[in-house]
Design a protein around this motif. Structure first.
Motif, mmCIF file in Angstrom:
data_model
loop_
_atom_site.group_PDB
_atom_site.id
_atom_site.type_symbol
_atom_site.label_atom_id
_atom_site.label_comp_id
_atom_site.label_asym_id
_atom_site.label_seq_id
_atom_site.Cartn_x
_atom_site.Cartn_y
_atom_site.Cartn_z
ATOM 1 N N THR A 115 0.828 -1.204 0.000
ATOM 2 C CA THR A 115 0.000 0.000 0.000
ATOM 3 C C THR A 115 0.863 1.255 0.000
ATOM 4 O OG1 THR A 115 -0.117 0.074 2.415
ATOM 5 C CG2 THR A 115 -1.863 -1.131 1.275
ATOM 6 N N GLU B 44 0.226 5.307 1.376
ATOM 7 C CA GLU B 44 -0.631 6.301 2.014
ATOM 8 C C GLU B 44 -0.025 7.680 1.796
ATOM 9 O OE1 GLU B 44 -2.494 3.656 5.704
ATOM 10 O OE2 GLU B 44 -1.237 5.413 6.123
ATOM 11 N N SER C 80 -0.770 11.749 2.601
ATOM 12 C CA SER C 80 -1.565 12.812 3.225
ATOM 13 C C SER C 80 -1.027 14.153 2.748
ATOM 14 C CB SER C 80 -1.506 12.732 4.749
ATOM 15 O OG SER C 80 -0.188 12.956 5.217
ATOM 16 N N ARG D 137 -6.226 12.499 3.196
ATOM 17 C CA ARG D 137 -5.400 11.284 3.091
ATOM 18 C C ARG D 137 -6.041 10.307 2.109
ATOM 19 N NH1 ARG D 137 -1.665 8.749 6.495
ATOM 20 N NH2 ARG D 137 -1.994 10.436 7.988
ATOM 21 N N THR E 162 -5.358 6.218 0.561
ATOM 22 C CA THR E 162 -4.608 4.964 0.658
ATOM 23 C C THR E 162 -4.925 4.124 -0.572
ATOM 24 O OG1 THR E 162 -4.788 5.006 3.073
ATOM 25 C CG2 THR E 162 -4.145 2.921 2.047
ATOM 26 N N GLU F 66 -3.774 0.456 -2.896
ATOM 27 C CA GLU F 66 -3.159 -0.873 -2.788
ATOM 28 C C GLU F 66 -2.766 -1.367 -4.168
ATOM 29 O OE1 GLU F 66 -4.653 -5.398 -1.827
ATOM 30 O OE2 GLU F 66 -5.484 -3.752 -0.608
ATOM 31 N N SER G 289 3.024 4.067 4.347
ATOM 32 C CA SER G 289 2.306 2.837 4.034
ATOM 33 C C SER G 289 1.591 2.360 5.285
ATOM 34 C CB SER G 289 3.274 1.768 3.531
ATOM 35 O OG SER G 289 2.638 0.513 3.450
ATOM 36 N N SER G 290 0.603 1.470 5.110
ATOM 37 C CA SER G 290 -0.054 0.861 6.256
ATOM 38 C C SER G 290 0.879 -0.113 6.969
ATOM 39 C CB SER G 290 -1.329 0.132 5.810
ATOM 40 O OG SER G 290 -1.028 -0.804 4.785
#
Length: 286
Positions: free
Chosen positions: A4, A6, A8, A63, A65, A67, A131-132
């Motif tokens: 993933t 992310e 922001s 934000r 996200t 994948e 990333s997550s």
């Protein structure tokens, strides 16, 4: 674990709200960097993965996200995406710290990084990429960091170009100029017939002797057409910028090429019209 990214993005307006255009362009430029790194990493422009949006939030700052999902025939796509993400984020951190070109950062990636960073000195106040995955590399770029990174980007641009890959081959074009560099190495500038880009060609051996045998007026003033053979150096996929040339094949000047009158045979059909002649050819009579 899924691969993933992310991102922001904080604007300079109330509640960190970015303008829509700035938000979209900032996301596009990050993935332009990541895709450019992927091309240099794999050595080709084959698309092995795509990105699926799995999260959106406006809890100040905005934000998103995404994948990585594999494209058909490329089950390793997410793994390649993960490595490209780490290289891209690490490269941004390196540009903030020093004026050295990060590994796998081609000229196209540097251009995208310039746009990404410059937006933090104007419309945006900060961008964070992570990333997550808690163990993934993360970077936060604010205005001060962006200004420092842009200074380092200029240093990278002025440095000797990096050629991620090279190959033996040839290309055809028109000679624009001749000269020697600071180390007295002879070179010619050839405008590629296919891309129109100027390519600096360093000459040695047979290529240098071939150039010395050609009159200056024929070589430069008439934009002499030539095929250069040797080691071709690419800045990024499909972007040839330099060559170590060992052979030059000059095309014949226009005036020595056969003219229309030289190749037309008025007696070719024995006086028959083209229709009649082709009909006989079809029937096996000619």
């Amino acid at each position: 674990m899924a691969t993933t990214v992310e991102i922001s993005i904080a604007g300079r307006e109330d509640a960190d709200a970015p303008l829509l255009g700035d938000l979209i362009e900032q996301i596009q430029d990050f993935f332009a960097m990541l895709n450019g790194v992927t091309e240099t990493l794999t050595g080709d422009a084959i698309e092995r993965f795509d990105w699926k949006v799995v999260g959106l939030s406006k809890n100040s700052p905005a934000r998103i996200t995404v994948e990585a999902i594999p494209l058909p025939g490329h089950s390793d796509g997410p793994q390649i995406a993960e490595r490209a993400r780490e290289i891209t984020v690490g490269g941004l951190r390196q540009l903030i710290a020093k004026g050295e070109r990060p590994l796998y950062f081609s000229d196209n990636v540097i251009e995208a990084a310039d746009r990404f960073l410059r937006r933090m000195t104007r419309q945006l106040s900060a961008t964070t990429v992570g990333s997550s995955d808690a163990e993934a590399t993360e970077v936060t770029v604010g205005t001060v960091a962006a200004i420092e990174a842009l200074r380092h980007v200029e240093i990278v641009r002025e440095a000797e170009p990096v050629h991620p890959y090279r190959e033996l081959g040839s290309f055809e074009g028109y000679i624009q100029n001749v000269g020697t560099d600071g180390w007295q190495r002879p070179f010619i500038i050839v405008k590629s017939r296919v891309t129109g880009a100027d390519v600096k060609c360093y000459l040695s051996g047979e290529a240098l002797r071939a150039l010395e045998d050609e009159p200056v007026a024929q070589v430069v003033w008439r934009n002499r057409r030539v095929t250069a053979v040797g080691v071709l150096k690419y800045r990024s996929v499909g972007r040839l910028s330099q060559a170590e040339v060992t052979r030059l094949d000059f095309a014949d000047p226009d005036e020595s090429l056969p003219q229309l009158k030289d190749i037309i045979d008025l007696g070719f059909t024995d006086g028959l019209s083209s229709h009649e002649y082709l009909e006989r050819v079809r029937n096996g009579e000619a």
